[in-house]
Design a protein around this motif. Structure first.
Motif, PDB file in Angstrom:
ATOM      1  N   LEU A  74      15.631  95.247 -37.364  1.00 46.84           N
ATOM      2  CA  LEU A  74      14.931  95.914 -38.583  1.00 46.84           C
ATOM      3  C   LEU A  74      15.919  96.990 -39.464  1.00 46.84           C
ATOM      4  CD1 LEU A  74      11.580  96.735 -37.428  1.00 46.84           C
ATOM      5  CD2 LEU A  74      12.224  95.363 -38.955  1.00 46.84           C
TER       6      LEU A  74
ATOM      7  N   TYR B 236      15.905  97.129 -42.600  1.00 43.37           N
ATOM      8  CA  TYR B 236      14.836  97.864 -43.396  1.00 43.37           C
ATOM      9  C   TYR B 236      14.923  98.536 -43.573  1.00 43.37           C
ATOM     10  CZ  TYR B 236      14.882  92.426 -44.380  1.00 43.37           C
ATOM     11  OH  TYR B 236      14.924  91.279 -44.126  1.00 43.37           O
ATOM     12  N   ARG B 237      15.934  99.668 -43.012  1.00 43.25           N
ATOM     13  CA  ARG B 237      14.941 100.742 -42.785  1.00 43.25           C
ATOM     14  C   ARG B 237      14.211 101.805 -43.866  1.00 43.25           C
ATOM     15  NH1 ARG B 237      19.970 100.341 -42.044  1.00 43.25           N
ATOM     16  NH2 ARG B 237      21.455 101.199 -43.875  1.00 43.25           N
TER      17      ARG B 237
ATOM     18  N   ILE C  66      11.110 101.115 -44.919  1.00 43.04           N
ATOM     19  CA  ILE C  66      10.512 101.360 -43.346  1.00 43.04           C
ATOM     20  C   ILE C  66      10.286 102.874 -43.706  1.00 43.04           C
ATOM     21  CG2 ILE C  66       9.707 101.374 -41.222  1.00 43.04           C
ATOM     22  CD1 ILE C  66      11.092  99.075 -40.148  1.00 43.04           C
TER      23      ILE C  66
ATOM     24  N   SER D 114       5.122  96.560 -46.154  1.00 39.32           N
ATOM     25  CA  SER D 114       4.626  95.537 -44.977  1.00 39.32           C
ATOM     26  C   SER D 114       5.122  93.744 -44.739  1.00 39.32           C
ATOM     27  CB  SER D 114       3.600  97.023 -44.356  1.00 39.32           C
ATOM     28  OG  SER D 114       3.555  97.971 -44.362  1.00 39.32           O
TER      29      SER D 114
ATOM     30  N   VAL E  67       9.009  93.527 -45.228  1.00 36.89           N
ATOM     31  CA  VAL E  67       9.686  93.814 -44.080  1.00 36.89           C
ATOM     32  C   VAL E  67       8.707  93.084 -43.313  1.00 36.89           C
ATOM     33  CG1 VAL E  67       9.949  95.600 -42.259  1.00 36.89           C
ATOM     34  CG2 VAL E  67      10.155  96.157 -44.411  1.00 36.89           C
ATOM     35  N   SER E  68       8.593  92.328 -42.465  1.00 38.95           N
ATOM     36  CA  SER E  68       7.544  91.550 -41.616  1.00 38.95           C
ATOM     37  C   SER E  68       8.825  90.126 -41.699  1.00 38.95           C
ATOM     38  CB  SER E  68       6.412  91.775 -41.288  1.00 38.95           C
ATOM     39  OG  SER E  68       5.891  91.137 -41.724  1.00 38.95           O
TER      40      SER E  68
ATOM     41  N   THR F  36       4.779  93.308 -36.040  1.00 39.47           N
ATOM     42  CA  THR F  36       5.661  93.749 -36.757  1.00 39.47           C
ATOM     43  C   THR F  36       4.736  94.787 -38.194  1.00 39.47           C
ATOM     44  OG1 THR F  36       7.616  92.895 -35.416  1.00 39.47           O
ATOM     45  CG2 THR F  36       7.902  93.961 -37.978  1.00 39.47           C
TER      46      THR F  36
ATOM     47  N   LEU G  72       3.594  98.406 -38.318  1.00 40.56           N
ATOM     48  CA  LEU G  72       3.760  98.791 -39.636  1.00 40.56           C
ATOM     49  C   LEU G  72       2.528 100.033 -40.581  1.00 40.56           C
ATOM     50  CD1 LEU G  72       6.799  96.511 -41.176  1.00 40.56           C
ATOM     51  CD2 LEU G  72       6.622  99.440 -40.100  1.00 40.56           C
TER      52      LEU G  72
END
Length: 575
Positions: free
Chosen positions: A8, A11-12, A15, A77, A80-81, A127, A131
């Motif tokens: 991940l 994508y920090r 997030i 979310s 990102v997932s 995930t 989130l």
């Protein structure tokens, strides 16, 4: 599962933005009960209509802002997932591509498919839920407790009393369900294996009237998975009633003791209403987290299986440095080669030594299980030798990069494998940038042009999955054309003429002679007619060399070869 979260990292920042949005959403939801308490205590009780409109409008703005940040948080979310799942699938697939056949034998193709699809989907879904739900539930729970205590600390003892009950219920349910979730993934592997074998072997199943047997086999695997799924869902189904029961009793207790607090003048009606809402938020937060516990055990089991694949280092790796090859191109040398399959008691081949020079045709013949195909598989390093050396152009194959080594080789496997696409696409699999002329020339040499032109669109005709719309002999000729088009230094034919009639076999070998005069050719065959014209014939028996020489020499000196020849040819043909 935490170990997989390192993927991940790209994508920090996204997030971090999601966490900020969820924080804002949580603050908006925590703020609304306080505003409602003010409307009741200051607006309704004091009959202040203006104050009601003012605070009511403010509540609408806060609610609207909460909706906006909630939609944004959900969108990012999901993004990102999905990106995490895509990246993880790419990592697993690229890592599996580096596996040797030994690792494939260890995991099995059915399990690797399940791990790349179903298991990663489970982790991806969790995930996204983590989130959104877990982070929000945690913020709402902590925030709700703080706000509830600020309204009335003594009444908050009701919530404190409820928490251990909820924790105990969740623990009991999870302790029973986690082993079942782990077992489910293994049973999905089994179901996938049975399904793939049933579909891939449908011709054999029908030929031997084993349809009913395969149905029962599938039903057993399917029923086993279903039984486990039902058991785990029965356990998880008790969670919601237990949570709602605790939630309702908590509401009764809050209203009861809250009424006493109002009666004694320690609390106002609006504060009690706000306290009830905060209590509901706390309870629903715990409920949300408990629902996550439904998904996390299964995702954890999936994550362990994915991590096992990623942490498995291929047995065959490129050497840190490669040696420079000498001037000879296409020279193959076996020197005292011994190889044993993992777990086997006896070596598949023992103390094998021979040379194949460029321009020569060397054939390998022997009984079933004598090690013929094993020798060919050692050259492109599908497996590594246990003892001895295999050299290409004077360099040990273990000192060459796998890419450089295999770029020298045109390999035709024992079982012809074709891919979805056109005829031309399958031939160009051997050389991406092959021209139309090169593709046609390779097909001519492989004796494939005749049947290709009879197909609907010639070289643009479609090949179905697995090449099911062409015959076995046609598959073999296309596989041979695929090897020829790359013009390698070394040709490896692993019993690649077995599906051809004798006339086509003879024509193909004659065409190959002129086409491969500068390359080394190593042929594994079962038919004497295929190998009798070779420059050198290697006879194998029980993994060892029983004789080396030309056809006539071996007829006089090698009893094993004499037996093979006498079993296939008449006395007149031998003479």
């Amino acid at each position: 599962m935490i170990k997989l979260f390192r993927f991940l990292k790209p994508y920090r920042f996204t997030i971090a933005g999601i966490l900020i949005l969820i924080l804002l959403q949580s603050l908006s939801e925590l703020y609304l009960p306080t505003l409602m308490a003010d409307i009741v205590d200051k607006g309704v009780v004091q009959n202040d209509i203006g104050y009601i409109w003012q605070i009511g409008g403010w509540m609408l703005l806060v609610a609207a802002a909460g909706v906006c940040v909630s939609v944004a948080a959900s969108y990012w979310s999901a993004k990102v997932s999905s990106g995490f799942g895509k990246l993880l699938r790419s990592k697993v697939f690229s890592h599996v591509e580096r596996f040797s056949l030994q690792e494939f034998d260890k995991f099995g193709s059915a399990s690797l498919i399940t791990r790349t699809t179903n298991d990663i989907t489970q982790v991806q879904q969790v995930t996204m839920m983590m989130l959104r739900m877990v982070v929000m539930a945690l913020m709402m729970c902590i925030g709700g407790i703080i706000m509830a205590v600020s309204k009335d600390a003594e009444l908050s003892l009701v919530i404190v009393a409820v928490m251990p009950v909820l924790a105990l219920a969740i623990y009991v349910i999870m302790s029973r369900s986690i082993p079942l979730f782990k077992a489910m993934q293994v049973k999905i592997d089994k179901l996938n294996l049975v399904l793939r074998e049933g579909l891939a072997g449908i011709r054999v199943i029908r030929a031997f009237n084993r349809i009913e047997y395969e149905k029962k086999r599938f039903e057993r695997a399917n029923g086993d998975l279903t039984e486990t799924a039902v058991r785990v869902n029965q356990i998880m189904a008790t969670m919601m009633p237990v949570m709602m029961l605790v939630l309702n009793f908590s509401s009764i207790a809050i209203v009861w003791f809250g009424g006493l607090r109002i009666d004694s003048g320690h609390m106002q009606v609006g504060d009690l209403m706000a306290f009830i809402q905060y209590a509901m938020q706390i309870m629903f937060s715990l409920l949300m987290m408990s629902m996550m516990f439904v998904m996390i055990p299964r995702a954890s089991a999936s994550a362990v299986r994915i991590h096992d694949v990623l942490e498995t280092a291929p047995v065959i790796e490129d050497a840190p440095q490669t040696e420079e090859a000498n001037g000879v191109r296409g020279l193959i040398e076996f020197e005292n080669v011994t190889f044993r399959y993992p777990g086997a008691e006896q070596p598949a081949v023992s103390d094998i030594s021979f040379r194949v020079k460029p321009g020569e045709v060397t054939a390998i013949i022997g009984g079933t299980g004598s090690g013929k195909s094993t020798l060919l598989h050692l050259i492109p390093r599908f497996y590594d030798v246990d003892a001895g050396q295999i050299r290409i152009d004077g360099v040990d194959v273990r000192q060459l990069s796998q890419q450089d080594l295999r770029s020298k080789i045109g390999f035709v496997p024992q079982k012809a494998v074709l891919f979805t696409g056109t005829v031309a696409d399958n031939i160009r699999f051997g050389k991406d940038d092959a021209t139309d002329e090169e593709v046609r020339h390779a097909a001519d040499v492989a004796q494939a042009t005749e049947f290709i032109t009879r197909m609907g669109e010639g070289f643009d005709s479609d090949i179905s999955q697995g090449g099911t719309n062409v015959s076995g002999g046609q598959k073999q000729r296309l596989s041979i054309a695929r090897a020829l088009v790359r013009k390698p230094e070394i040709y490896l034919f692993d019993d690649s003429f077995s599906a051809l009639d004798l006339k086509t076999d003879a024509k193909l070998r004659a065409a190959l002679r002129s086409e491969t005069r500068e390359s080394a050719m190593l042929i594994v065959a079962q038919r004497v007619s295929t190998v009798m014209d070779a420059d050198r014939i290697i006879v194998l028996e029980d993994g060892a060399i029983a004789g080396i020489g030309r056809h006539q020499e071996l007829l006089e000196t090698c009893s094993v070869y004499q037996e093979i020849v006498s079993s296939q040819l008449t006395e007149e043909e031998i003479a």
